[in-house]
Write a protein that holds these residues in place. Structure first.
Motif, PDB file in Angstrom:
ATOM      1  N   THR A 127     -39.332  -2.353  14.930  1.00  0.00           N
ATOM      2  CA  THR A 127     -40.442  -2.117  14.253  1.00  0.00           C
ATOM      3  C   THR A 127     -41.201  -1.274  15.169  1.00  0.00           C
ATOM      4  OG1 THR A 127     -40.465  -4.373  13.412  1.00  0.00           O
ATOM      5  CG2 THR A 127     -42.530  -2.909  13.336  1.00  0.00           C
ATOM      6  N   ILE A 128     -41.943  -0.102  14.391  1.00  0.00           N
ATOM      7  CA  ILE A 128     -43.061   0.654  15.033  1.00  0.00           C
ATOM      8  C   ILE A 128     -44.087   0.072  14.093  1.00  0.00           C
ATOM      9  CG2 ILE A 128     -42.497   2.805  13.709  1.00  0.00           C
ATOM     10  CD1 ILE A 128     -44.126   4.327  16.000  1.00  0.00           C
ATOM     11  N   GLY A 129     -45.178  -0.387  14.657  1.00  0.00           N
ATOM     12  CA  GLY A 129     -46.172  -1.077  13.814  1.00  0.00           C
ATOM     13  C   GLY A 129     -47.643  -1.074  14.613  1.00  0.00           C
ATOM     14  N   THR A 130     -48.607  -1.271  13.384  1.00  0.00           N
ATOM     15  CA  THR A 130     -49.723  -1.636  13.799  1.00  0.00           C
ATOM     16  C   THR A 130     -50.051  -3.121  14.099  1.00  0.00           C
ATOM     17  OG1 THR A 130     -50.343  -1.716  11.658  1.00  0.00           O
ATOM     18  CG2 THR A 130     -51.136   0.522  12.838  1.00  0.00           C
ATOM     19  N   MET A 159     -32.446  -4.338  22.434  1.00  0.00           N
ATOM     20  CA  MET A 159     -33.618  -4.698  21.585  1.00  0.00           C
ATOM     21  C   MET A 159     -33.280  -4.979  20.262  1.00  0.00           C
ATOM     22  SD  MET A 159     -36.462  -1.730  22.928  1.00  0.00           S
ATOM     23  CE  MET A 159     -36.076  -0.493  21.769  1.00  0.00           C
ATOM     24  N   SER A 160     -32.360  -4.246  19.748  1.00  0.00           N
ATOM     25  CA  SER A 160     -32.127  -4.903  18.317  1.00  0.00           C
ATOM     26  C   SER A 160     -31.498  -6.382  18.124  1.00  0.00           C
ATOM     27  CB  SER A 160     -31.114  -3.870  17.860  1.00  0.00           C
ATOM     28  OG  SER A 160     -30.521  -4.286  16.623  1.00  0.00           O
ATOM     29  N   ILE A 161     -30.650  -6.674  19.067  1.00  0.00           N
ATOM     30  CA  ILE A 161     -30.146  -7.891  19.320  1.00  0.00           C
ATOM     31  C   ILE A 161     -31.197  -8.872  19.541  1.00  0.00           C
ATOM     32  CG2 ILE A 161     -28.550  -9.600  20.703  1.00  0.00           C
ATOM     33  CD1 ILE A 161     -27.012  -6.956  21.312  1.00  0.00           C
ATOM     34  N   LEU A 162     -32.197  -8.637  20.399  1.00  0.00           N
ATOM     35  CA  LEU A 162     -33.258  -9.508  20.688  1.00  0.00           C
ATOM     36  C   LEU A 162     -34.204  -9.645  19.421  1.00  0.00           C
ATOM     37  CD1 LEU A 162     -34.073  -8.609  24.633  1.00  0.00           C
ATOM     38  CD2 LEU A 162     -32.784 -10.948  23.436  1.00  0.00           C
ATOM     39  N   ASN A 163     -34.189  -8.819  18.917  1.00  0.00           N
ATOM     40  CA  ASN A 163     -35.288  -8.821  17.576  1.00  0.00           C
ATOM     41  C   ASN A 163     -34.650  -9.883  16.569  1.00  0.00           C
ATOM     42  OD1 ASN A 163     -37.591  -6.928  16.524  1.00  0.00           O
ATOM     43  ND2 ASN A 163     -36.622  -6.055  18.198  1.00  0.00           N
ATOM     44  N   VAL A 164     -33.051  -9.864  16.428  1.00  0.00           N
ATOM     45  CA  VAL A 164     -32.681 -10.782  15.354  1.00  0.00           C
ATOM     46  C   VAL A 164     -32.681 -12.137  15.993  1.00  0.00           C
ATOM     47  CG1 VAL A 164     -30.492 -11.476  14.383  1.00  0.00           C
ATOM     48  CG2 VAL A 164     -30.986  -8.968  14.426  1.00  0.00           C
ATOM     49  N   ALA A 165     -32.507 -12.129  17.364  1.00  0.00           N
ATOM     50  CA  ALA A 165     -32.453 -13.510  17.914  1.00  0.00           C
ATOM     51  C   ALA A 165     -33.805 -14.342  17.780  1.00  0.00           C
ATOM     52  CB  ALA A 165     -32.037 -13.254  19.505  1.00  0.00           C
ATOM     53  N   ARG A 166     -34.729 -13.404  18.044  1.00  0.00           N
ATOM     54  CA  ARG A 166     -36.067 -14.130  17.987  1.00  0.00           C
ATOM     55  C   ARG A 166     -37.020 -14.278  16.651  1.00  0.00           C
ATOM     56  NH1 ARG A 166     -37.756 -11.130  23.991  1.00  0.00           N
ATOM     57  NH2 ARG A 166     -35.941 -12.331  25.219  1.00  0.00           N
ATOM     58  N   GLU A 224     -43.303 -12.814  18.817  1.00  0.00           N
ATOM     59  CA  GLU A 224     -42.088 -13.690  18.774  1.00  0.00           C
ATOM     60  C   GLU A 224     -41.011 -12.889  19.615  1.00  0.00           C
ATOM     61  OE1 GLU A 224     -40.996 -16.825  17.553  1.00  0.00           O
ATOM     62  OE2 GLU A 224     -43.409 -17.226  17.632  1.00  0.00           O
ATOM     63  N   VAL A 225     -40.919 -11.398  18.985  1.00  0.00           N
ATOM     64  CA  VAL A 225     -39.742 -10.869  19.727  1.00  0.00           C
ATOM     65  C   VAL A 225     -40.020 -10.235  21.059  1.00  0.00           C
ATOM     66  CG1 VAL A 225     -39.017  -9.968  17.439  1.00  0.00           C
ATOM     67  CG2 VAL A 225     -40.249  -8.499  18.777  1.00  0.00           C
ATOM     68  N   GLY A 226     -41.143 -10.032  21.529  1.00  0.00           N
ATOM     69  CA  GLY A 226     -41.872  -9.645  22.696  1.00  0.00           C
ATOM     70  C   GLY A 226     -42.343  -8.055  22.513  1.00  0.00           C
ATOM     71  N   ALA A 227     -43.171  -7.960  23.422  1.00  0.00           N
ATOM     72  CA  ALA A 227     -44.154  -6.730  23.304  1.00  0.00           C
ATOM     73  C   ALA A 227     -42.981  -5.775  23.691  1.00  0.00           C
ATOM     74  CB  ALA A 227     -45.238  -6.698  24.107  1.00  0.00           C
ATOM     75  N   GLU A 228     -42.097  -5.930  24.690  1.00  0.00           N
ATOM     76  CA  GLU A 228     -41.193  -4.814  24.997  1.00  0.00           C
ATOM     77  C   GLU A 228     -39.908  -4.545  24.004  1.00  0.00           C
ATOM     78  OE1 GLU A 228     -41.474  -7.865  25.945  1.00  0.00           O
ATOM     79  OE2 GLU A 228     -39.484  -8.711  26.340  1.00  0.00           O
ATOM     80  N   ASN A 229     -40.045  -5.215  23.069  1.00  0.00           N
ATOM     81  CA  ASN A 229     -39.124  -4.886  21.829  1.00  0.00           C
ATOM     82  C   ASN A 229     -39.762  -4.597  20.571  1.00  0.00           C
ATOM     83  OD1 ASN A 229     -36.697  -5.838  23.611  1.00  0.00           O
ATOM     84  ND2 ASN A 229     -37.537  -7.721  23.407  1.00  0.00           N
ATOM     85  N   PHE A 230     -40.825  -4.036  20.696  1.00  0.00           N
ATOM     86  CA  PHE A 230     -41.584  -3.724  19.553  1.00  0.00           C
ATOM     87  C   PHE A 230     -42.517  -2.570  19.898  1.00  0.00           C
ATOM     88  CE2 PHE A 230     -45.409  -3.791  16.862  1.00  0.00           C
ATOM     89  CZ  PHE A 230     -44.959  -4.383  15.572  1.00  0.00           C
TER      90      PHE A 230
END
Ligand code: 26Y
Length: 822
Positions: free
Chosen positions: A674-677, A786-793, A688-694
């Motif tokens: 995600t790129i987001g506000t 990052m993609s895997i960790l997004n799904v995982a979390r 949930e996914v962690g700041a480093e994956n967002f």
């Protein structure tokens, strides 16, 4: 003993084939040689429906026998999406049916494509209701969805010369195999007229409502099967028809044309879904729709209680009524009217029952989306309800006075009637007073409700307020829509995650496995290839599957800032024009979404996207490094196809404006970053996914408020940032409009004038963050991690979790196990 499976319930490939042939013959009246694709689809749909019916009737019988406590989910919108595929998944027979069709020389995927989806909703709110029905059934919670069977759902979108064109949605024209009409449970609803005070047969004075119109509501039921359970709940949608007696009356008086007119007027009520999302308009017909489905539904609940011999006093024990925003909130005065006027209950007792029965979900902070009805219009349509609201208001204001003595300004602010100018009924306030629970749809949203829009009500009733962060169903938005991802997940962590999404956590153990990462990457590439083929077929645009798929798919609205995304595209294009050999990360920008037909600026943003695409896609300097594609007619079917292909998910609303968002969840669950506000549920996704994956950018809600207060000057940002200036100048000069500077002038004026949604303030932060995104994508291994960790979390964002929270916190309703009898 030889046992033959029943043709209507058996699940083996052989039985399914036989049942299919039988339905083709006896329901569609065709043999294979002359059958159309639609005939085949219908035959399969009926085959599946038969299997649902057994579960449905067992469920209904069990609930009825136990008089089970039930959730009644009232919503003006249910954006269900296609039914066939989902039912195959939930029945657990997708593979068998696939094989059966193959053996008959048919392609299941083609049959799935045939289905015309019921688009009975605009966007987030309607789709949320659909996800919640799926989770309620999966969790075996007795529940009924109540809404309107619109003959025409959300319009189909075409694009002509870059502009949106609306086409009537004729979803019922080929028939709807999933619904059963239940004319024997029809009810009548009164509208208009006046009230009279008269003595009844005992000499007691009573109020009588003398309507000038009566319409009939006919329920149409659709089964809602849970995932691998026997529970099949009901979605009950009301169709409006004329009441015969009214016709006869007109006939008797010789007014034939009047009678026919009356019929048209009645049927109009369930004719069409209002296509506005997040903007209320105060139209008479819309209020008629609301009272129509609400009154039908309450009377239906009372019929059910009578049938199950539950005394009326126990209404709040038998039902909890969830109000999906204020659209059904006339249910509060309508229940009061039924209890007081029709069942002769004393006011205090009726109010006690009413207050304990309703719970209200707020979905928006936007002032233009808060429903208010002009007193005149309301009283003309619902004279008795207006009197009841005045009485509720009188007693409520006494309560406020008691709690906050000598605070007249508070009374003025909290009154259910807005008297600041033309007088209005404030529906959100009515919902707050008449409900025992008030919830927002994401943590930030609930905090803002308490601080801002409903602050006075929070001070009055702090115990009513709670948060229920939205969720989405992993059955439709993973299992059905992304079989490749599911196969890979199942091979590593089994399939428990489908019912318990927190199980996805187990994926983290594989993130350091290079072979797994290779599989992940390959999977994504295959999905993107499918979408690329689809784009080629539908738009004739070639896209590079190795480019980053950067997707924004949602309703068009200025607060969602699709035009901020466009400013980024133009900025990249300008960099290329200034330096054609610049090393940039190739991107494919995909847009999808509808604009409300009357929302001029939103439609102009669609035109801008297409105009920019026309230039960027053709310019040889770009060398195919950037592509801009507008995918027309974004709906549920299409959403399922597109979410899995995203590398980057655009969630870029102005902080404080998007209540939650649910597309953000669907993208991340399918492995997009995600790129987001810091808005809506983005905040919690990032947690949930962690700041480093967002990829976070932009002003916070507090900063937005502060900047507004100190006097925001968009012009200053424009003057100070040369890239921003050039991007806007290119639009303003007519560069993207064949030299016509007038075309996009309204848009440019909005941005440089007051820029309500602060695009210019967020531009630099957005562009810099996009530059980091581009860099990250170049390190494909890092991206895949990052993609895997997004799904995982993302486990938190299952609608099962949301529904469990509702059940435990304030619905207080237990699962009921359904046993299948023959
Ligand atoms: C009053 C009327 C015209 C009206 C009609 C539809 C007002 C609002 C709406 C729809 C609102 C809606 O879809 N809201 C969205 O609800 C989602 C589910 O909670 C949220 O995720 C999303 O942020 C919010 O905009």
């Amino acid at each position: 003993e030889v046992r033959v499976e029943d043709d209507r319930t058996g699940l083996s490939v052989e039985t399914l084939k036989r049942a299919f042939a039988d339905n083709l013959f006896y329901i569609q009246g065709k043999f294979p040689q002359i059958a159309s694709k639609n005939d085949f689809y219908m035959a399969l749909a009926y085959t599946v429906r038969d299997r649902l019916l057994r579960r449905w009737l067992n469920t209904a019988e069990t609930y009825s026998r136990n008089a089970s406590r039930t959730v009644a989910y009232l919503s003006a919108e249910f954006l269900m999406g296609p039914q066939l595929g989902n039912n195959l998944i939930n029945l657990g027979i997708y593979d068998q049916v696939n094989q059966a069709m193959q053996e008959l020389g048919l392609d299941l995927r083609e049959l799935l494509e045939e289905e015309e989806e019921p688009g009975l909703g605009n966007g987030g709110l309607g789709r949320l209701a659909a996800c919640y029905l799926d989770s309620l059934a999966t969790l075996e919670i007795p529940s009924l969805g109540y809404g309107i069977r619109y003959e025409f759902g959300i319009f189909d979108q075409d694009i002509k010369d870059g502009w949106q064109v609306e086409i009537t949605d004729k979803w019922l024209s080929a028939g709807n195999p999933w619904e059963l009409p239940r004319p024997e449970w029809s009810v009548e609803v009164k509208l208009g007229g006046h009230t009279e005070k008269r003595a009844d047969e005992h000499g007691n004075f009573k109020i009588y409502w003398v309507p000038n119109q009566v319409v009939k509501g006919i329920p149409y039921d659709t089964p809602i099967l849970g995932y691998k359970t026997n529970t099949a709940n009901t979605l009950r949608l009301w169709k409006a028809e004329a009441v015969e007696s009214f016709d006869f009356y007109a006939f008797d008086s010789g007014d034939y044309l009047g009678a026919v007119h009356q019929k048209t007027v009645s049927e109009n009520i369930s004719k069409v879904l209002y296509p506005n999302d997040n903007s209320a308009q105060g139209k008479e017909l819309r209020l008629a729709q609301q009272i129509f489905f609400v009154s039908c539904s309450l009377k239906d609940m009372m019929r059910i209680m009578e049938q199950q011999k539950v005394p009326l006093e126990q209404f709040p024990e038998k039902f909890v009524i969830q109000l999906n925003d204020t659209h059904p909130s006339v249910a509060i005065p309508e229940l009061m009217r039924l209890l007081v006027d029709e069942y002769d209950m004393p006011w205090e007792k009726a109010w006690g029952i009413t207050k304990q029965s309703f719970a209200y979900t707020n979905h928006t902070l936007l002032p233009e989306a808060l429903e208010r009805w002009p007193i005149g219009l309301f009283g003309k349509m619902l004279p008795r309800h207006l009197e009841i609201i005045y009485e509720i208001n009188k007693r409520f204001l006494d309560e406020v006075r008691m709690k906050f003595p000598d605070d007249t300004d508070r009374l003025r602010r909290m009154s259910l009637i807005d008297e600041s100018g033309e007088r209005y009924v404030r529906m959100a306030f009515l919902a707050c007073v008449g409900s025992y629970s008030i919830n927002g749809v994401a943590a930030l949203h609930t905090e803002l409700l308490k601080k801002d829009v409903l602050h006075d009500f929070y001070e009055m009733y702090p115990e009513k307020f709670n948060n229920k962060t939205n969720g989405v169903t992993p059955r439709r938005f993973m299992v059905l829509s992304n079989p490749r991802l599911c196969r890979l997940l199942n091979s590593k962590i089994g399939d428990e995650w489908i019912k318990n999404l927190y199980e996805l956590k187990k994926l983290e153990a594989f993130v350091e496995d290079p072979e797994f990462r290779r599989q992940w990457r390959e999977m994504k590439l295959e999905i993107k290839q499918d979408v690329a083929d689809y784009i080629k077929k539908t738009t004739d645009i070639d896209v590079n599957v190795n480019s980053m798929f950067d997707i924004q798919a949602k309703r068009f609205h200025e607060y969602k800032r699709q035009h901020l995304n466009v400013l980024h595209i133009i900025t990249l294009y300008n960099r290329i024009k200034a330096n054609p050999d610049i090393d940039i990360t190739p991107r494919t920008f995909l847009f999808g979404g509808k604009a409300a037909p009357g929302y001029y600026i939103a439609k102009l943003i669609i035109k801008l996207i297409n105009s920019v695409g026309d230039i960027v896609n053709r310019d040889p300097d770009v060398r195919d490094r950037l592509k801009v594609v507008f995918l027309k007619d974004f709906n549920v079917k299409f959403a399922q196809r597109i979410y899995p292909s995203a590398d980057l998910s655009e969630q870029i609303s102005t902080a404080g404006k998007e209540a939650s968002g649910t597309g953000n969840m669907k993208f991340a669950l399918n492995g997009a970053i995600t790129i987001g506000t810091l808005d809506g549920a983005n905040v919690e996704i990032r947690e949930e996914v962690g700041a480093e994956n967002f990829f976070l950018f932009g002003l916070t809600t507090e900063e937005v408020y502060a900047l507004k207060k100190e006097g925001y000057q968009p012009w200053e940002y424009y003057q100070k940032d040369p890239e921003l200036k050039l991007a806007i100048d290119r639009i303003a000069s007519g560069f993207f409009s064949h030299g016509d500077p007038k075309l996009f002038k309204p848009l440019v004026d909005h941005l440089l004038g007051n820029d309500q949604y602060m695009l210019l303030a967020d531009y630099r932060s957005y562009i810099d963050t996009q530059d980091r995104v581009s860099e990250a994508y170049r390190d494909i291994d890092r991206w895949v991690r990052m993609s895997i960790l997004n799904v995982a979390r993302m486990g938190k964002f299952s609608s099962d979790r949301s529904i469990r929270d509702y059940c435990e916190d304030f619905w207080k309703v237990q699962p009921v196990n359904i046993e299948l009898k023959e």
